[in-house]
Design a protein around this motif. Structure first.
Motif, PDB file in Angstrom:
ATOM      1  N   CYS A  99      46.041  38.451  48.235  1.00  0.00           N
ATOM      2  CA  CYS A  99      45.989  37.319  48.906  1.00  0.00           C
ATOM      3  C   CYS A  99      46.971  37.226  49.929  1.00  0.00           C
ATOM      4  N   GLY A 100      47.177  36.899  51.660  1.00  0.00           N
ATOM      5  CA  GLY A 100      48.319  37.178  52.082  1.00  0.00           C
ATOM      6  C   GLY A 100      47.846  35.644  53.396  1.00  0.00           C
ATOM      7  N   TRP A 101      46.759  35.570  53.543  1.00  0.00           N
ATOM      8  CA  TRP A 101      46.332  34.478  54.256  1.00  0.00           C
ATOM      9  C   TRP A 101      46.455  32.983  54.091  1.00  0.00           C
ATOM     10  N   ALA A 110      41.991  32.069  47.680  1.00  0.00           N
ATOM     11  CA  ALA A 110      42.837  31.312  46.687  1.00  0.00           C
ATOM     12  C   ALA A 110      42.616  30.235  47.011  1.00  0.00           C
ATOM     13  N   ALA A 113      42.609  37.365  26.172  1.00  0.00           N
ATOM     14  CA  ALA A 113      40.911  36.996  25.019  1.00  0.00           C
ATOM     15  C   ALA A 113      40.224  37.573  25.163  1.00  0.00           C
ATOM     16  N   ALA A 162      44.816  31.876  40.428  1.00  0.00           N
ATOM     17  CA  ALA A 162      45.263  30.509  41.389  1.00  0.00           C
ATOM     18  C   ALA A 162      44.788  29.563  40.282  1.00  0.00           C
ATOM     19  N   ALA A 163      43.262  29.963  40.233  1.00  0.00           N
ATOM     20  CA  ALA A 163      42.295  29.356  39.463  1.00  0.00           C
ATOM     21  C   ALA A 163      43.160  28.443  38.012  1.00  0.00           C
ATOM     22  N   ARG A 166      44.894  38.259  40.882  1.00  0.00           N
ATOM     23  CA  ARG A 166      44.703  38.808  42.590  1.00  0.00           C
ATOM     24  C   ARG A 166      45.415  38.012  43.658  1.00  0.00           C
ATOM     25  N   PHE A 207      42.223  44.073  35.255  1.00  0.00           N
ATOM     26  CA  PHE A 207      42.658  42.713  35.626  1.00  0.00           C
ATOM     27  C   PHE A 207      41.715  41.709  35.939  1.00  0.00           C
ATOM     28  N   GLU A 244      46.847  35.226  29.340  1.00  0.00           N
ATOM     29  CA  GLU A 244      47.280  35.924  30.961  1.00  0.00           C
ATOM     30  C   GLU A 244      47.339  37.098  29.400  1.00  0.00           C
ATOM     31  N   ALA A 245      45.586  37.567  30.042  1.00  0.00           N
ATOM     32  CA  ALA A 245      46.197  39.257  30.239  1.00  0.00           C
ATOM     33  C   ALA A 245      47.397  40.407  30.071  1.00  0.00           C
ATOM     34  N   GLY A 256      43.429  32.991  31.674  1.00  0.00           N
ATOM     35  CA  GLY A 256      43.433  33.125  33.208  1.00  0.00           C
ATOM     36  C   GLY A 256      44.330  32.775  33.990  1.00  0.00           C
ATOM     37  N   GLU A 263      37.543  31.780  41.880  1.00  0.00           N
ATOM     38  CA  GLU A 263      37.541  32.328  42.909  1.00  0.00           C
ATOM     39  C   GLU A 263      35.436  31.815  43.417  1.00  0.00           C
TER      40      GLU A 263
HETATM   41  C1  LIG Z   1      43.161  42.749  48.742  1.00  0.00           C
HETATM   42  C2  LIG Z   1      42.613  41.443  48.576  1.00  0.00           C
HETATM   43  C3  LIG Z   1      43.520  40.329  49.789  1.00  0.00           C
HETATM   44  C4  LIG Z   1      42.094  39.359  49.790  1.00  0.00           C
HETATM   45  N1  LIG Z   1      43.177  38.455  50.292  1.00  0.00           N
HETATM   46  C5  LIG Z   1      43.170  36.920  50.819  1.00  0.00           C
HETATM   47  C6  LIG Z   1      43.855  35.838  51.845  1.00  0.00           C
HETATM   48  O1  LIG Z   1      44.303  36.751  52.717  1.00  0.00           O
HETATM   49  N2  LIG Z   1      43.773  34.729  51.560  1.00  0.00           N
HETATM   50  C7  LIG Z   1      42.617  34.086  50.133  1.00  0.00           C
HETATM   51  O2  LIG Z   1      43.006  33.102  50.076  1.00  0.00           O
HETATM   52  N3  LIG Z   1      42.763  35.112  49.755  1.00  0.00           N
HETATM   53  C8  LIG Z   1      42.660  36.600  49.525  1.00  0.00           C
HETATM   54  N4  LIG Z   1      42.569  37.350  49.032  1.00  0.00           N
HETATM   55  C9  LIG Z   1      41.919  36.412  47.207  1.00  0.00           C
HETATM   56  C10 LIG Z   1      42.356  36.187  46.416  1.00  0.00           C
HETATM   57  O3  LIG Z   1      43.434  36.463  45.966  1.00  0.00           O
HETATM   58  C11 LIG Z   1      41.619  34.943  45.209  1.00  0.00           C
HETATM   59  O4  LIG Z   1      39.853  34.835  45.985  1.00  0.00           O
HETATM   60  C12 LIG Z   1      42.764  34.703  43.974  1.00  0.00           C
HETATM   61  O5  LIG Z   1      43.539  34.644  43.990  1.00  0.00           O
HETATM   62  C13 LIG Z   1      41.410  34.665  42.891  1.00  0.00           C
HETATM   63  O6  LIG Z   1      41.987  33.394  42.132  1.00  0.00           O
HETATM   64  P1  LIG Z   1      41.332  33.168  40.682  1.00  0.00           P
HETATM   65  O7  LIG Z   1      42.079  32.595  40.110  1.00  0.00           O
HETATM   66  O8  LIG Z   1      40.362  32.878  40.511  1.00  0.00           O
HETATM   67  O9  LIG Z   1      41.030  35.209  40.493  1.00  0.00           O
HETATM   68  P2  LIG Z   1      41.971  35.666  39.659  1.00  0.00           P
HETATM   69  O10 LIG Z   1      43.565  36.068  40.540  1.00  0.00           O
HETATM   70  O11 LIG Z   1      41.705  36.875  39.054  1.00  0.00           O
HETATM   71  O12 LIG Z   1      42.666  35.733  37.468  1.00  0.00           O
HETATM   72  C14 LIG Z   1      42.017  35.270  37.059  1.00  0.00           C
HETATM   73  C15 LIG Z   1      43.095  36.538  35.770  1.00  0.00           C
HETATM   74  O13 LIG Z   1      42.740  35.906  34.808  1.00  0.00           O
HETATM   75  C16 LIG Z   1      43.545  37.200  34.149  1.00  0.00           C
HETATM   76  N5  LIG Z   1      42.130  38.389  32.493  1.00  0.00           N
HETATM   77  C17 LIG Z   1      41.672  38.773  33.137  1.00  0.00           C
HETATM   78  N6  LIG Z   1      41.276  38.867  31.946  1.00  0.00           N
HETATM   79  C18 LIG Z   1      41.669  38.164  30.917  1.00  0.00           C
HETATM   80  C19 LIG Z   1      41.417  38.303  30.069  1.00  0.00           C
HETATM   81  N7  LIG Z   1      40.348  38.291  28.577  1.00  0.00           N
HETATM   82  N8  LIG Z   1      42.210  37.008  29.131  1.00  0.00           N
HETATM   83  C20 LIG Z   1      42.562  36.666  29.625  1.00  0.00           C
HETATM   84  N9  LIG Z   1      43.574  36.431  30.621  1.00  0.00           N
HETATM   85  C21 LIG Z   1      42.739  37.223  31.550  1.00  0.00           C
HETATM   86  C22 LIG Z   1      44.371  38.029  34.957  1.00  0.00           C
HETATM   87  O14 LIG Z   1      44.780  39.040  35.057  1.00  0.00           O
HETATM   88  C23 LIG Z   1      44.144  37.212  36.434  1.00  0.00           C
HETATM   89  O15 LIG Z   1      45.730  36.262  36.153  1.00  0.00           O
HETATM   90  C24 LIG Z   1      42.685  38.935  48.712  1.00  0.00           C
HETATM   91  C25 LIG Z   1      42.278  39.617  47.421  1.00  0.00           C
HETATM   92  C26 LIG Z   1      42.729  40.753  47.690  1.00  0.00           C
HETATM   93  C27 LIG Z   1      42.080  41.551  47.035  1.00  0.00           C
END
Ligand SMILES: Cc1cc2nc3c(=O)[nH]c(=O)nc-3n(C[C@H](O)[C@H](O)[C@H](O)COP(=O)(O)OP(=O)(O)OC[C@H]3O[C@@H](n4cnc5c(N)ncnc54)[C@H](O)[C@@H]3O)c2cc1C
Length: 410
Positions: free
Chosen positions: A57-59, A388, A195, A14-15, A42, A346, A34-35, A11, A378
């Motif tokens: 995410c926006g803020w 994020a 994966a 952000a993480a 997100r 995803f 990255e799928a 993935g 997250e």
């Molecule tokens: C509408 C909306 C508004 C938001 N507003 C805010 C905000 O204002 N401020 C803020 O801080 N946060 C906000 N967030 C939350 C923030 O966007 C998320 O918490 C953060 O981006 C999550 O990051 P992550 O790395 O944990 O997960 P993800 O971003 O989901 O990353 C996981 C990755 O894994 C990939 N993946 C999935 N399955 C597989 C697989 N089998 N094999 C390989 N890759 C795979 C996915 O495509 C993705 O790229 C918002 C979210 C949304 C949806």
């Protein structure tokens, strides 16, 4: 694919990006799978007639201690430090100032109870007893910040978030998603490769993917709890308890709809309106963010789930905007785009919340298995979950554990 990586990260959100930057700075070899066909997960900035707009995410929440604020400076992104419109610049439309004060007082009273009470249950809705007038408002608020109703929320989990939140919220004119994408640009990412399973052998792991098999000593899994709990990635039985924990941290839903606004001059820039503060099923609208000719609608919870079909979300938002600004606005609005995070294969949702009684599941999910399978994302963040910057911190924490335990680098 080569099998000579110290770490495989699943993935590139952000993480995953934060973990990869940490490991790469320490000199480890790594590969990110990255799928999707883009990085960011997100976090996703697109453009509307040249304006960057965020679908995820926006803020920058807790912006004064948010690592993305620091990275924005390093990577040449501007940070807008003006206070957000919510709370102090809600438009009067259908929401007179006296009501705004009363609604805010109800919200503060609710947060006060979350912080002070030792309730018999851990169900946030149980704190609403006695709240009548502003109950729909509080539920609408929960649908935005949690993506879920208060009956589905753990009080202890929510308390952890609001205790840690610094209430400083900034944003980026070029887009939060664009920043996260820029942070991942130089990393070794294979796009469009999912994966599908991880198999544990005596000394190594096999990562099965849609493009073959990779052998590696250790992985960091960052996919959403919605995907983890669905079984989209088959894992060794030994981590079943982590999958169960992910199931107790489901994703709520929030969606955005963006409109271009023609002849915007009569609309005050950087203001906020709420469709109907007496309804749970209502949108929150940012009018002309950064003074741009745009409107962002934001809908959460069950309403968002119901509106993910076709143009339902756009139609709903137009109806509410007509109710607020009058029929004339309809011919000025042009739909730019909208998100459907619940249907995104995803993500399968927006952000995690702990079910009542389940706040401990975040630590359970984040616990590595045998120093070989690590989890980040997250949902693993103990206090800044759903954000994020929480995702970033969880990625750094997983990477740091690997460095400390297996490479002796504190
Ligand atoms: C509408 C909306 C508004 C938001 N507003 C805010 C905000 O204002 N401020 C803020 O801080 N946060 C906000 N967030 C939350 C923030 O966007 C998320 O918490 C953060 O981006 C999550 O990051 P992550 O790395 O944990 O997960 P993800 O971003 O989901 O990353 C996981 C990755 O894994 C990939 N993946 C999935 N399955 C597989 C697989 N089998 N094999 C390989 N890759 C795979 C996915 O495509 C993705 O790229 C918002 C979210 C949304 C949806």
């Amino acid at each position: 694919m080569s099998d000579e990586y110290d770490v495989v990260i699943i993935g590139a959100g952000a993480a995953g990006i934060a973990a990869a930057r940490t490991l790469s700075a320490a000199g480890l070899s790594l590969l990110i799978l990255e799928a999707n066909h883009r990085i960011g997960g997100r976090a996703h900035t697109v453009t509307c007639e040249g304006w960057p707009i965020d679908l995820g995410c926006g803020w920058l929440h807790s912006a004064d201690r948010n690592p993305w604020t620091v990275l924005a400076g390093t990577l040449g992104f501007d940070v807008d430090r003006s206070p957000p419109p919510w709370g102090h610049r809600f438009l009067e439309l259908g929401f007179p100032t006296s009501e705004q004060h009363a609604a805010r007082a109800a919200l503060e009273a609710f947060d006060g109870q979350v912080l002070s009470s030792q309730p018999a249950t851990d169900r946030a809705a149980d704190l609403l007893r006695g709240t009548q007038t502003w109950l729909p408002f509080l539920e609408a608020y929960s649908s935005y910040v949690n993506g879920a109703q208060l009956s589905e929320m753990s009080i202890a989990d929510y308390r952890a978030y609001i205790t840690a939140d610094t209430r400083t919220n900034w944003r980026m004119p070029q887009g939060y998603g664009a920043l996260i994408e820029a942070a991942g640009r130089a990393l070794p990412v294979r796009l469009g490769i999912a994966a599908t399973a991880i198999e544990a052998h005596e000394r190594r792991l096999s990562v099965l993917t849609t493009a073959g098999r990779i052998e590696t000593p250790r992985v960091i899994i960052t996919i959403s709890t919605g995907l983890l709990a669905s079984g989209a990635l088959r894992l060794p039985c030994a981590v079943d308890d982590r999958i169960d924990a992910a199931g107790r941290l489901p994703l709520g839903l929030a969606d955005k709809v963006w409109f271009h606004l023609d002849a915007p001059d009569g609309f005050e820039p950087d203001t906020q309106a709420i469709g109907n503060p007496h309804r749970t099923r209502t949108g929150s609208y940012q009018i002309r963010p950064f003074g741009r000719p745009l409107i962002e609608g934001f809908v959460g919870g069950a309403a968002a789930r119901d509106l993910e079909d076709g143009d339902d979300l756009a139609d709903f938002a137009i109806l509410e905007l007509v109710g607020l600004f009058g029929a004339d606005i309809k011919r000025r609005l042009r739909l730019a785009t909208c998100s459907r995070w619940g249907r995104d294969p995803f993500a399968r949702g927006a952000y995690s919340h702990a079910l009542p009684g389940c706040s401990g599941s975040r630590a359970m999910l984040a616990a590595p298995w045998e120093d070989r399978i690590y989890f980040a994302g997250e949902a693993c963040a103990p206090t800044d979950y759903s954000t994020a910057h929480g995702a970033y911190a969880s990625g750094v924490a997983a990477a740091q554990l690997i460095l400390d335990r297996q490479f002796g680098r504190a």
